[in-house]
Design a protein around this motif. Structure first.
Motif, PDB file in Angstrom:
ATOM      1  N   THR A 114      56.037  11.868  -1.506  1.00 58.86           N
ATOM      2  CA  THR A 114      56.598  10.742  -2.272  1.00 58.86           C
ATOM      3  C   THR A 114      56.690  11.356  -3.503  1.00 58.86           C
ATOM      4  O   THR A 114      56.444  12.182  -4.262  1.00 58.86           O
ATOM      5  CB  THR A 114      55.545   9.648  -2.210  1.00 58.86           C
ATOM      6  N   MET A 115      57.670  10.268  -4.163  1.00 66.01           N
ATOM      7  CA  MET A 115      58.087  10.610  -5.631  1.00 66.01           C
ATOM      8  C   MET A 115      56.653  10.480  -6.573  1.00 66.01           C
ATOM      9  O   MET A 115      56.523  11.309  -7.608  1.00 66.01           O
ATOM     10  CB  MET A 115      58.947   9.487  -6.153  1.00 66.01           C
ATOM     11  N   GLY A 116      55.720   9.513  -6.017  1.00 68.36           N
ATOM     12  CA  GLY A 116      54.565   9.561  -6.831  1.00 68.36           C
ATOM     13  C   GLY A 116      53.716  10.892  -6.827  1.00 68.36           C
ATOM     14  O   GLY A 116      53.162  11.337  -7.800  1.00 68.36           O
ATOM     15  N   THR A 117      53.554  11.403  -5.639  1.00 69.29           N
ATOM     16  CA  THR A 117      53.154  12.732  -5.409  1.00 69.29           C
ATOM     17  C   THR A 117      53.408  13.921  -6.276  1.00 69.29           C
ATOM     18  O   THR A 117      52.893  14.470  -6.779  1.00 69.29           O
ATOM     19  CB  THR A 117      52.845  13.101  -3.941  1.00 69.29           C
ATOM     20  N   PHE A 118      54.944  14.105  -6.248  1.00 71.90           N
ATOM     21  CA  PHE A 118      55.607  14.800  -6.771  1.00 71.90           C
ATOM     22  C   PHE A 118      55.462  14.784  -8.566  1.00 71.90           C
ATOM     23  O   PHE A 118      55.169  15.826  -9.216  1.00 71.90           O
ATOM     24  CB  PHE A 118      57.069  14.765  -6.666  1.00 71.90           C
ATOM     25  N   GLY A 171      49.985  16.910 -13.807  1.00 77.76           N
ATOM     26  CA  GLY A 171      48.822  17.806 -13.556  1.00 77.76           C
ATOM     27  C   GLY A 171      49.304  19.247 -14.361  1.00 77.76           C
ATOM     28  O   GLY A 171      48.428  19.971 -14.673  1.00 77.76           O
ATOM     29  N   LEU A 172      50.568  19.752 -13.928  1.00 77.24           N
ATOM     30  CA  LEU A 172      50.829  21.077 -14.428  1.00 77.24           C
ATOM     31  C   LEU A 172      51.509  21.066 -15.869  1.00 77.24           C
ATOM     32  O   LEU A 172      51.749  21.998 -16.402  1.00 77.24           O
ATOM     33  CB  LEU A 172      51.845  21.528 -13.518  1.00 77.24           C
ATOM     34  N   GLY A 173      51.708  20.040 -16.334  1.00 81.71           N
ATOM     35  CA  GLY A 173      52.435  20.006 -17.545  1.00 81.71           C
ATOM     36  C   GLY A 173      53.775  20.243 -17.431  1.00 81.71           C
ATOM     37  O   GLY A 173      54.661  20.845 -18.560  1.00 81.71           O
ATOM     38  N   GLN A 174      54.314  20.113 -16.088  1.00 84.59           N
ATOM     39  CA  GLN A 174      55.762  20.698 -16.048  1.00 84.59           C
ATOM     40  C   GLN A 174      56.862  19.648 -16.190  1.00 84.59           C
ATOM     41  O   GLN A 174      56.803  18.444 -15.711  1.00 84.59           O
ATOM     42  CB  GLN A 174      55.665  20.846 -14.225  1.00 84.59           C
ATOM     43  N   ARG A 175      57.924  20.003 -16.703  1.00 85.89           N
ATOM     44  CA  ARG A 175      59.099  19.138 -17.081  1.00 85.89           C
ATOM     45  C   ARG A 175      59.795  19.025 -15.801  1.00 85.89           C
ATOM     46  O   ARG A 175      59.879  19.804 -14.853  1.00 85.89           O
ATOM     47  CB  ARG A 175      60.001  19.839 -18.145  1.00 85.89           C
ATOM     48  N   VAL A 176      60.195  17.770 -15.635  1.00 79.19           N
ATOM     49  CA  VAL A 176      60.972  17.281 -14.338  1.00 79.19           C
ATOM     50  C   VAL A 176      62.485  16.647 -14.718  1.00 79.19           C
ATOM     51  O   VAL A 176      62.478  16.297 -15.844  1.00 79.19           O
ATOM     52  CB  VAL A 176      60.140  16.396 -13.626  1.00 79.19           C
ATOM     53  N   ARG A 177      63.104  16.695 -13.941  1.00 78.21           N
ATOM     54  CA  ARG A 177      64.333  15.827 -13.894  1.00 78.21           C
ATOM     55  C   ARG A 177      64.427  14.786 -12.962  1.00 78.21           C
ATOM     56  O   ARG A 177      64.058  15.105 -11.592  1.00 78.21           O
ATOM     57  CB  ARG A 177      65.584  16.740 -13.614  1.00 78.21           C
ATOM     58  N   VAL A 178      64.542  13.574 -13.220  1.00 76.11           N
ATOM     59  CA  VAL A 178      64.567  12.606 -12.110  1.00 76.11           C
ATOM     60  C   VAL A 178      65.882  11.907 -12.014  1.00 76.11           C
ATOM     61  O   VAL A 178      66.684  11.505 -13.267  1.00 76.11           O
ATOM     62  CB  VAL A 178      63.688  11.484 -12.259  1.00 76.11           C
ATOM     63  N   GLU A 231      60.071   3.679  -7.814  1.00 78.00           N
ATOM     64  CA  GLU A 231      61.230   3.018  -6.783  1.00 78.00           C
ATOM     65  C   GLU A 231      62.700   3.128  -7.180  1.00 78.00           C
ATOM     66  O   GLU A 231      63.469   3.191  -6.142  1.00 78.00           O
ATOM     67  CB  GLU A 231      60.502   1.761  -6.356  1.00 78.00           C
ATOM     68  N   ALA A 232      62.825   3.324  -8.524  1.00 77.22           N
ATOM     69  CA  ALA A 232      64.275   3.579  -8.931  1.00 77.22           C
ATOM     70  C   ALA A 232      64.648   4.883  -8.989  1.00 77.22           C
ATOM     71  O   ALA A 232      66.021   5.493  -8.935  1.00 77.22           O
ATOM     72  CB  ALA A 232      64.464   2.743 -10.227  1.00 77.22           C
ATOM     73  N   ILE A 233      63.871   5.831  -8.559  1.00 71.98           N
ATOM     74  CA  ILE A 233      64.208   7.482  -8.586  1.00 71.98           C
ATOM     75  C   ILE A 233      64.807   7.508  -7.146  1.00 71.98           C
ATOM     76  O   ILE A 233      64.234   7.581  -6.182  1.00 71.98           O
ATOM     77  CB  ILE A 233      62.946   8.163  -9.082  1.00 71.98           C
ATOM     78  N   SER A 234      66.038   8.307  -7.259  1.00 76.30           N
ATOM     79  CA  SER A 234      66.598   8.643  -5.986  1.00 76.30           C
ATOM     80  C   SER A 234      66.399  10.251  -5.706  1.00 76.30           C
ATOM     81  O   SER A 234      66.228  10.309  -4.732  1.00 76.30           O
ATOM     82  CB  SER A 234      68.042   8.564  -6.225  1.00 76.30           C
ATOM     83  N   ALA A 235      66.025  11.204  -6.846  1.00 81.25           N
ATOM     84  CA  ALA A 235      65.793  12.426  -6.511  1.00 81.25           C
ATOM     85  C   ALA A 235      65.113  12.991  -7.680  1.00 81.25           C
ATOM     86  O   ALA A 235      65.109  12.395  -8.752  1.00 81.25           O
ATOM     87  CB  ALA A 235      67.168  13.470  -6.408  1.00 81.25           C
ATOM     88  N   ALA A 236      64.316  14.134  -7.468  1.00 84.57           N
ATOM     89  CA  ALA A 236      63.801  14.638  -8.611  1.00 84.57           C
ATOM     90  C   ALA A 236      63.428  16.322  -8.387  1.00 84.57           C
ATOM     91  O   ALA A 236      63.551  16.502  -7.230  1.00 84.57           O
ATOM     92  CB  ALA A 236      62.265  14.266  -8.696  1.00 84.57           C
ATOM     93  N   SER A 237      63.320  16.922  -9.471  1.00 86.80           N
ATOM     94  CA  SER A 237      63.308  18.277  -9.364  1.00 86.80           C
ATOM     95  C   SER A 237      62.573  18.730 -10.642  1.00 86.80           C
ATOM     96  O   SER A 237      62.531  18.100 -11.721  1.00 86.80           O
ATOM     97  CB  SER A 237      64.738  18.962  -9.493  1.00 86.80           C
TER      98      SER A 237
END
Length: 107
Positions: free
Chosen positions: A9-13, A19-26, A60-66
């Protein structure tokens, strides 16, 4: 034979990225937002985008994440010999540093 399935899920991602302090793009309504997750409760996520501030996004508004790659300069075409284009200088390079699209506000 028993099958094991995992639902990602997006929540898991986003929780793992937090937890990793990793930047993401949503991807939210066709716009990419980049930031580091500060908090994710399954309903929303707070992304810290540094100088651009913080965004609260509904999961719920997030379509994709990386995971976001380190910021890189945006490549630009080189002038062709004899085309009359001027030679670029360091000021041109600064204009392209850290260029990416963000959303100013979400409704």
């Amino acid at each position: 034979m028993a099958s094991v399935s995992t639902i990602y899920t997006m929540g898991t991602f986003l929780s793992r990225a937090e937890g990793l302090g990793q930047r993401v793009r949503v991807l939210v309504e066709g716009n990419w937002i980049t930031g580091t997750p500060l908090s994710c409760d399954g309903h929303g996520v707070i992304l810290d985008s540094g100088a651009e501030g913080q965004f609260l996004v509904r999961v719920e508004a997030i379509s994709a994440a990386s995971y976001a790659l380190p910021e890189a300069t945006v490549p630009r075409p080189r002038p062709h010999e004899g085309s009359g284009d001027r030679v670029r200088d360091d000021a041109d390079d600064r204009a392209y540093e850290g260029t990416y699209a963000t959303v100013a506000s979400l409704s």
